[in-house]
Write a protein that holds these residues in place. Structure first.
Motif, PDB file in Angstrom:
ATOM      1  N   CYS A 232       0.841  -1.204   0.000  1.00  0.00           N
ATOM      2  CA  CYS A 232       0.000   0.000   0.000  1.00  0.00           C
ATOM      3  C   CYS A 232       0.873   1.249   0.000  1.00  0.00           C
ATOM      4  O   CYS A 232       2.057   1.190   0.285  1.00  0.00           O
ATOM      5  N   CYS A 233       0.233   2.360  -0.238  1.00  0.00           N
ATOM      6  CA  CYS A 233       0.942   3.643  -0.142  1.00  0.00           C
ATOM      7  C   CYS A 233       1.422   3.873   1.292  1.00  0.00           C
ATOM      8  O   CYS A 233       2.552   4.255   1.529  1.00  0.00           O
ATOM      9  N   ASP A 234       0.530   3.619   2.247  1.00  0.00           N
ATOM     10  CA  ASP A 234       0.851   3.862   3.654  1.00  0.00           C
ATOM     11  C   ASP A 234       0.593   2.581   4.450  1.00  0.00           C
ATOM     12  O   ASP A 234      -0.556   2.315   4.831  1.00  0.00           O
ATOM     13  N   PHE A 242      -3.906  -0.706  -4.027  1.00  0.00           N
ATOM     14  CA  PHE A 242      -2.467  -0.928  -4.161  1.00  0.00           C
ATOM     15  C   PHE A 242      -1.790   0.414  -4.447  1.00  0.00           C
ATOM     16  O   PHE A 242      -2.385   1.290  -5.091  1.00  0.00           O
ATOM     17  N   CYS A 243      -0.529   0.543  -4.007  1.00  0.00           N
ATOM     18  CA  CYS A 243       0.266   1.708  -4.397  1.00  0.00           C
ATOM     19  C   CYS A 243       0.567   1.587  -5.889  1.00  0.00           C
ATOM     20  O   CYS A 243       0.869   0.510  -6.381  1.00  0.00           O
ATOM     21  N   LEU A 244       0.471   2.689  -6.595  1.00  0.00           N
ATOM     22  CA  LEU A 244       0.687   2.649  -8.044  1.00  0.00           C
ATOM     23  C   LEU A 244       2.162   2.728  -8.403  1.00  0.00           C
ATOM     24  O   LEU A 244       2.534   2.480  -9.553  1.00  0.00           O
ATOM     25  N   ALA A 245       3.012   3.107  -7.436  1.00  0.00           N
ATOM     26  CA  ALA A 245       4.402   3.422  -7.778  1.00  0.00           C
ATOM     27  C   ALA A 245       5.417   2.378  -7.309  1.00  0.00           C
ATOM     28  O   ALA A 245       6.472   2.231  -7.919  1.00  0.00           O
ATOM     29  N   GLU A 284      -1.714  11.279  -1.356  1.00  0.00           N
ATOM     30  CA  GLU A 284      -0.891  11.570  -0.178  1.00  0.00           C
ATOM     31  C   GLU A 284       0.453  10.840  -0.209  1.00  0.00           C
ATOM     32  O   GLU A 284       1.273  11.041   0.679  1.00  0.00           O
ATOM     33  N   CYS A 285       0.628   9.953  -1.180  1.00  0.00           N
ATOM     34  CA  CYS A 285       1.784   9.050  -1.164  1.00  0.00           C
ATOM     35  C   CYS A 285       2.980   9.693  -1.865  1.00  0.00           C
ATOM     36  O   CYS A 285       2.892  10.065  -3.032  1.00  0.00           O
ATOM     37  N   PRO A 286       4.113   9.845  -1.151  1.00  0.00           N
ATOM     38  CA  PRO A 286       5.286  10.483  -1.791  1.00  0.00           C
ATOM     39  C   PRO A 286       5.714   9.740  -3.057  1.00  0.00           C
ATOM     40  O   PRO A 286       6.087  10.362  -4.046  1.00  0.00           O
ATOM     41  N   GLU A 287       5.636   8.410  -3.025  1.00  0.00           N
ATOM     42  CA  GLU A 287       6.112   7.659  -4.196  1.00  0.00           C
ATOM     43  C   GLU A 287       5.198   7.835  -5.401  1.00  0.00           C
ATOM     44  O   GLU A 287       5.644   8.012  -6.533  1.00  0.00           O
ATOM     45  N   CYS A 288       3.871   7.775  -5.148  1.00  0.00           N
ATOM     46  CA  CYS A 288       2.917   7.993  -6.244  1.00  0.00           C
ATOM     47  C   CYS A 288       3.082   9.404  -6.791  1.00  0.00           C
ATOM     48  O   CYS A 288       3.089   9.619  -8.009  1.00  0.00           O
ATOM     49  N   GLN A 289       3.239  10.376  -5.898  1.00  0.00           N
ATOM     50  CA  GLN A 289       3.360  11.777  -6.335  1.00  0.00           C
ATOM     51  C   GLN A 289       4.641  11.985  -7.147  1.00  0.00           C
ATOM     52  O   GLN A 289       4.644  12.684  -8.160  1.00  0.00           O
TER      53      GLN A 289
HETATM   54 ZN    ZN Z   1       1.600   5.064  -3.547  1.00  0.00          ZN
END
Ligand code: ZN
Ligand code: ACM
Length: 467
Positions: A232-234, A242-245, A284-289
């Motif tokens: 997950c993102c967090d 799921f986290c996209l990154a 909110e996710c640094p990696e996705c951003q």
């Molecule tokens: Zn993410």
């Protein structure tokens, strides 16, 4: 019985001829090579109706005919012979089913003097894709229930079983790679072992039904992500997406998809979900951003779109065609899109030229109550039998669509439908649906359908096993 017009789904063409077939004069069923099992079912069901089709007499002949199209048949009734010719095995099976309907209606008052008017039924499906989706992720159904559903579909000539196997509340195919997923099951625990799936696949094949298995991403994955928060993102607040990154998400999903696909070695199409993912965690996710900025996107949905296209490309690399629910994004053209929220989605999808499945919720979601007397949730509308019957997938754009609309699919989500209610939710709306899927639009007439359904119900045809 007055005429030949009792068959559901209603045939393309019925041609009357003089004379009648005396039902008691029928005395044998002669099957062409490979068609013996259909003959055995006719003999068995005739026996249940009090008729002996093994004593010699007017023959019922079953044959394959190269002049007839796939899934299509001709049923020719004369005083001296019944001939059922199919373009393929499915066509013979469907033609035999139509003959049984005529037979059953004819003997509703007993076999003595029962007759079928002579004539010919020539029939072919309107759509090659005639789907039904069952959600086995929310409430879990026994193998027996799944087989009953498949048998009902076969009887109504529905030929695609879209099997929704994974969602936030459950992961229902056996996983040896990630066995913890099989412990999920918020509403009802359980999963299908490889042997269960093999049994269901074999039964579906006998019913001329193709299975499209569905695995969900990037949303609808709460249970799985509670077990794998690293995806997950967090991880401290997993959620449903799921986290996209994170690269490990793709590695995990590729392994999971490969194992999932291996349960369905003959599947040519797989559904990847894609619906209703929430953007809150991604925003909110640094990696996705970071990834979004690297790609120069201004909208996180574009990152979601890339993610889904990448997963679809992975499925394609396995030799399988992906399907996704309509999300608003643009999927590579060979991905099939299932429209579900509104007819507008069909128009949008048309712009990119993807093939489509039509499942617009207010016309085809069978979890919706058939009347306000049934229990329902506040997101549901009432969907009556006539509402399902009057669904017209082409609406105003018939000329523009060409072959892109594969066909309609009715869906049974099971948040509020435990195993024992499945059949009550399907019957009779799935009978209405089969006419939408099979019959030509100009052959559909509500009151005529109601009459045929009453004739077939009263004579007990719906209670006969089709195979
Ligand atoms: Zn993410
Ligand atoms: C859907 O009903 N969420 C596809």
């Amino acid at each position: 019985m007055e005429n030949l017009d009792v068959v559901i789904p209603r045939p393309q063409t019925i041609i009357s001829a003089p004379g009648v077939l005396k039902v008691e004069s029928v005395g044998e069923v002669i099957a062409g090579e490979g068609l013996e099992r259909f003959a055995a079912v006719i003999v068995r069901n005739a026996g249940i109706m009090g008729l002996d089709f093994t004593q010699g007499g007017v023959p019922v002949k079953l044959e394959l005919s190269p002049e007839i199209k796939v899934e299509s048949f001709e049923l020719d009734i004369s005083p001296a012979e019944v001939k059922i010719s199919g373009g393929d095995m499915a066509g013979v099976f469907y033609g035999a089913g139509a003959f049984e309907q005529l037979l059953c209606a004819a003997v509703a008052r007993g076999t003595r003097n029962a007759e079928i008017p002579c004539g010919k039924i020539v029939d072919s499906p309107r759509f090659s894709y005639r789907g039904f989706m069952l959600d086995s992720a929310r409430h879990f159904q026994s193998v027996e229930t799944i087989k009953s559903v498949l048998a009902l579909m076969a009887k109504l000539r529905l030929n695609v079983f879209h099997w929704h196997l994974c969602d936030s509340q459950g992961f229902r195919t056996e996983s040896k790679l990630f066995p913890e997923l099989n412990t999920l099951g918020t509403m009802k625990p359980g999963f299908y072992t490889s042997e269960d799936i093999a049994e269901i696949r074999a039964f579906a094949a006998e019913c001329f039904i193709t299975i499209i298995p569905e695995i969900e991403m990037p949303g609808h994955s709460q249970g799985l992500l509670a077990l794998h928060p690293e995806l997950c993102c967090d991880p401290g607040n997993p959620g449903k997406e799921f986290c996209l990154a994170k690269p490990e998400v793709r590695t995990f999903l590729e392994k999971l998809i490969t194992e999932f696909a291996a349960h369905f070695p003959d599947a040519k199409v797989m559904h990847l979900g894609g619906d209703e993912a929430d953007t809150a965690h991604w925003n909110e996710c640094p990696e996705c951003q970071k990834l979004m900025k690297e790609k120069g996107y201004d909208d996180i949905r574009k990152l979601e779109n890339d993610f889904m296209n990448d997963m679809a490309a992975f499925v394609r690399s396995l030799g399988i065609t992906p399907v996704t629910w309509f999300t608003g994004s643009v999927m590579e053209q060979s991905t099939i899109i299932q429209v579900w929220r509104s007819i507008w989605e069909l128009k949008e999808t048309l712009k990119n030229g993807n093939r489509m499945i039509f499942s617009v919720h207010d016309q085809l979601y069978l979890d919706y109550p058939a009347s306000a007397a049934e229990p329902f949730e506040n997101w549901m509308l009432v969907l009556t039998e006539s509402g399902v019957y009057n669904t017209e997938p082409f609406a105003a754009w018939e000329k523009d669509i060409g072959d892109l609309l594969l066909g309609p699919e009715t869906c049974l989500w099971t948040e509020t439908v435990p195993d024992h209610r499945i059949m009550a939710k399907l019957n009779p709306r799935i009978y209405a649906f089969c006419e939408t899927a099979w019959s030509q639009a100009k052959r559909k007439e509500w009151y005529n359908y109601v009459h045929r359904k009453e004739v077939l119900s009263a004579c007990g045809w719906f209670d006969l096993k089709a195979l």
